[in-house]
Design a protein around this motif. Structure first.
Motif, PDB file in Angstrom:
ATOM      1  N   ARG A  79       0.822  -1.208   0.000  1.00 59.42           N
ATOM      2  CA  ARG A  79       0.000   0.000   0.000  1.00 59.42           C
ATOM      3  C   ARG A  79       0.862   1.266   0.000  1.00 59.42           C
ATOM      4  O   ARG A  79       0.576   2.236  -0.707  1.00 59.42           O
ATOM      5  CB  ARG A  79      -0.934  -0.006   1.206  1.00 59.42           C
ATOM      6  CG  ARG A  79      -2.033  -1.047   1.139  1.00 59.42           C
ATOM      7  CD  ARG A  79      -2.716  -1.195   2.479  1.00 59.42           C
ATOM      8  NE  ARG A  79      -3.329   0.056   2.925  1.00 59.42           N
ATOM      9  CZ  ARG A  79      -3.603   0.334   4.198  1.00 59.42           C
ATOM     10  NH1 ARG A  79      -3.273  -0.549   5.155  1.00 59.42           N
ATOM     11  NH2 ARG A  79      -4.177   1.465   4.520  1.00 59.42           N
ATOM     12  N   LYS A 124       2.416   1.751  -3.379  1.00 62.60           N
ATOM     13  CA  LYS A 124       1.429   2.303  -4.307  1.00 62.60           C
ATOM     14  C   LYS A 124       1.353   3.824  -4.168  1.00 62.60           C
ATOM     15  O   LYS A 124       1.287   4.550  -5.169  1.00 62.60           O
ATOM     16  CB  LYS A 124       0.059   1.682  -4.040  1.00 62.60           C
ATOM     17  CG  LYS A 124      -1.046   2.177  -4.950  1.00 62.60           C
ATOM     18  CD  LYS A 124      -2.375   1.516  -4.597  1.00 62.60           C
ATOM     19  CE  LYS A 124      -3.511   2.059  -5.464  1.00 62.60           C
ATOM     20  NZ  LYS A 124      -4.818   1.439  -5.098  1.00 62.60           N
ATOM     21  N   TYR A 125       1.374   4.312  -2.941  1.00 64.79           N
ATOM     22  CA  TYR A 125       1.358   5.760  -2.708  1.00 64.79           C
ATOM     23  C   TYR A 125       2.590   6.422  -3.308  1.00 64.79           C
ATOM     24  O   TYR A 125       2.499   7.459  -3.976  1.00 64.79           O
ATOM     25  CB  TYR A 125       1.284   6.053  -1.217  1.00 64.79           C
ATOM     26  CG  TYR A 125       1.600   7.494  -0.868  1.00 64.79           C
ATOM     27  CD1 TYR A 125       0.615   8.476  -0.936  1.00 64.79           C
ATOM     28  CD2 TYR A 125       2.896   7.881  -0.515  1.00 64.79           C
ATOM     29  CE1 TYR A 125       0.905   9.805  -0.654  1.00 64.79           C
ATOM     30  CE2 TYR A 125       3.196   9.199  -0.233  1.00 64.79           C
ATOM     31  CZ  TYR A 125       2.202  10.157  -0.298  1.00 64.79           C
ATOM     32  OH  TYR A 125       2.498  11.467  -0.025  1.00 64.79           O
ATOM     33  N   GLN A 185       2.916   9.188  -6.255  1.00 65.11           N
ATOM     34  CA  GLN A 185       3.568  10.470  -5.972  1.00 65.11           C
ATOM     35  C   GLN A 185       4.636  10.776  -7.012  1.00 65.11           C
ATOM     36  O   GLN A 185       4.820  11.923  -7.417  1.00 65.11           O
ATOM     37  CB  GLN A 185       4.197  10.423  -4.572  1.00 65.11           C
ATOM     38  CG  GLN A 185       4.913  11.684  -4.143  1.00 65.11           C
ATOM     39  CD  GLN A 185       3.967  12.711  -3.547  1.00 65.11           C
ATOM     40  OE1 GLN A 185       2.753  12.591  -3.673  1.00 65.11           O
ATOM     41  NE2 GLN A 185       4.532  13.706  -2.907  1.00 65.11           N
ATOM     42  N   LEU A 194       0.050   8.102   5.814  1.00 63.26           N
ATOM     43  CA  LEU A 194      -0.040   7.957   4.359  1.00 63.26           C
ATOM     44  C   LEU A 194      -0.903   6.790   3.917  1.00 63.26           C
ATOM     45  O   LEU A 194      -1.257   6.711   2.734  1.00 63.26           O
ATOM     46  CB  LEU A 194       1.373   7.761   3.781  1.00 63.26           C
ATOM     47  CG  LEU A 194       2.384   8.890   4.013  1.00 63.26           C
ATOM     48  CD1 LEU A 194       3.716   8.510   3.395  1.00 63.26           C
ATOM     49  CD2 LEU A 194       1.877  10.200   3.439  1.00 63.26           C
ATOM     50  N   ASP A 225      -5.720   6.237   2.694  1.00 61.07           N
ATOM     51  CA  ASP A 225      -6.459   6.189   1.445  1.00 61.07           C
ATOM     52  C   ASP A 225      -5.882   5.217   0.440  1.00 61.07           C
ATOM     53  O   ASP A 225      -6.272   5.219  -0.735  1.00 61.07           O
ATOM     54  CB  ASP A 225      -6.495   7.592   0.813  1.00 61.07           C
ATOM     55  CG  ASP A 225      -7.193   8.593   1.728  1.00 61.07           C
ATOM     56  OD1 ASP A 225      -8.167   8.198   2.397  1.00 61.07           O
ATOM     57  OD2 ASP A 225      -6.769   9.764   1.760  1.00 61.07           O
ATOM     58  N   PHE A 226      -4.924   4.377   0.866  1.00 62.53           N
ATOM     59  CA  PHE A 226      -4.287   3.457  -0.080  1.00 62.53           C
ATOM     60  C   PHE A 226      -4.370   2.034   0.443  1.00 62.53           C
ATOM     61  O   PHE A 226      -4.282   1.783   1.609  1.00 62.53           O
ATOM     62  CB  PHE A 226      -2.823   3.849  -0.290  1.00 62.53           C
ATOM     63  CG  PHE A 226      -2.665   5.075  -1.140  1.00 62.53           C
ATOM     64  CD1 PHE A 226      -2.462   4.996  -2.501  1.00 62.53           C
ATOM     65  CD2 PHE A 226      -2.743   6.341  -0.551  1.00 62.53           C
ATOM     66  CE1 PHE A 226      -2.307   6.130  -3.275  1.00 62.53           C
ATOM     67  CE2 PHE A 226      -2.586   7.494  -1.325  1.00 62.53           C
ATOM     68  CZ  PHE A 226      -2.368   7.365  -2.691  1.00 62.53           C
TER      69      PHE A 226
END
Length: 278
Positions: free
Chosen positions: A33, A36-37, A41, A274, A277-278
């Motif tokens: 996760r 993925k962020y 970015q 962080l 939302d992922f």
């Protein structure tokens, strides 16, 4: 100008414990996760130019995956690993007796098979002292005064982390200074540990890193981000330019001398989560 983002690794696979130099794996699903962020970015205007990380696997896994996915250079900084908690390092809290029942770290099945860094500070092949919860409580109340058996002192930990931080700044300020055509700051991602981030923030904010309250009340969550802006002081080139030498004098090696002033370091974010939302 530098923009450095400090990210703490995700949660690890072991039971709750003081994980310092114990090399324990991160939880794969949470690591995915966070990766993925970071990849998302990287596709934005806030892309990183390089990655620096601790040598411990809970930081290296994410750093290497991100480096390979986005073709970014990766630097391993040995001095940015977590504090060594000696005989208590990696021992689950549930395995530490509250009473006077004798206990040795070698008795805990939870830490068998887990490798360690900085082995010279807490060798497992020596006879381990008996451990009690009261020792941990004393350390939590006065971390700068109490040294756990075979552990690194807080002062030594602070010294190596801040020294590594200063080296990191010097290296990347030098690179950023050469890239004069860029109007955006050089962005560096640093994947490390909660204790390391606390020491760096205390250094920048000029707070007392020896106080127990700093370590207990500042929550640096797993997978959280703290941000630091670094810039050089304003320099007047006319004032710093050396006078023109006489013909008989030796020619100077350079015309512009940078003053030995401190870098401006500003903390702009602390422990932003962080993974929500992922």
């Amino acid at each position: 100008m530098l923009e450095i983002e400090l990210i703490r690794h995700v949660k690890v696979t072991g039971k709750p414990a003081l994980y310092g130099c114990t090399d324990i794996k991160p939880i794969a699903s949470e690591n995915s996760r966070l990766l993925k962020y970071l990849v998302a970015q990287q596709k934005s205007a806030k892309a990183y130019q390089t990655i620096v990380c601790s040598p411990l696997i809970r930081c290296q896994v994410l750093a290497r995956e991100f480096s390979e996915a986005c073709h970014l250079p990766l630097e391993i900084s040995p001095d940015l690993q977590e504090m060594n908690f000696g005989c208590f390092d990696g021992v689950p809290f549930d395995d530490i007796p509250f009473d006077n029942t004798p206990f040795s770290e070698a008795q805990s099945p939870s830490i068998k098979g887990q490798s360690r860094k900085l082995n010279e500070l807490s060798p497992l092949n020596e006879l381990s002292p008996e451990l009690h919860w009261s020792q941990l409580e004393a350390f939590f109340l006065a971390p700068a005064e109490i040294v756990l058996p075979k552990a690194e002192t807080l002062a030594v930990f602070h010294h190596r982390v801040i020294n590594a931080w200063k080296i990191l700044l010097a290296q990347h300020i030098a690179i950023a200074t050469k890239q004069t055509e860029s109007k955006t700051p050089r962005r560096v991602l640093v994947i490390v540990h909660g204790g390391v981030i606390r020491m760096i923030l205390a250094h920048i904010l000029q707070l007392d890193w020896q106080q127990a309250s700093w370590h207990q009340k500042l929550q640096i969550g797993h997978g959280s981000l703290s941000r630091v802006f670094v810039s050089q002081p304003y320099q007047d080139k006319k004032q710093c330019r050396k006078p023109t030498p006489e013909p008989h004098q030796q020619q100077p090696q350079y015309l512009y001398q940078q003053p030995s002033q401190q870098l401006h370091q500003q903390v702009t974010a602390i422990a932003i989560p962080l993974l929500e939302d992922f």
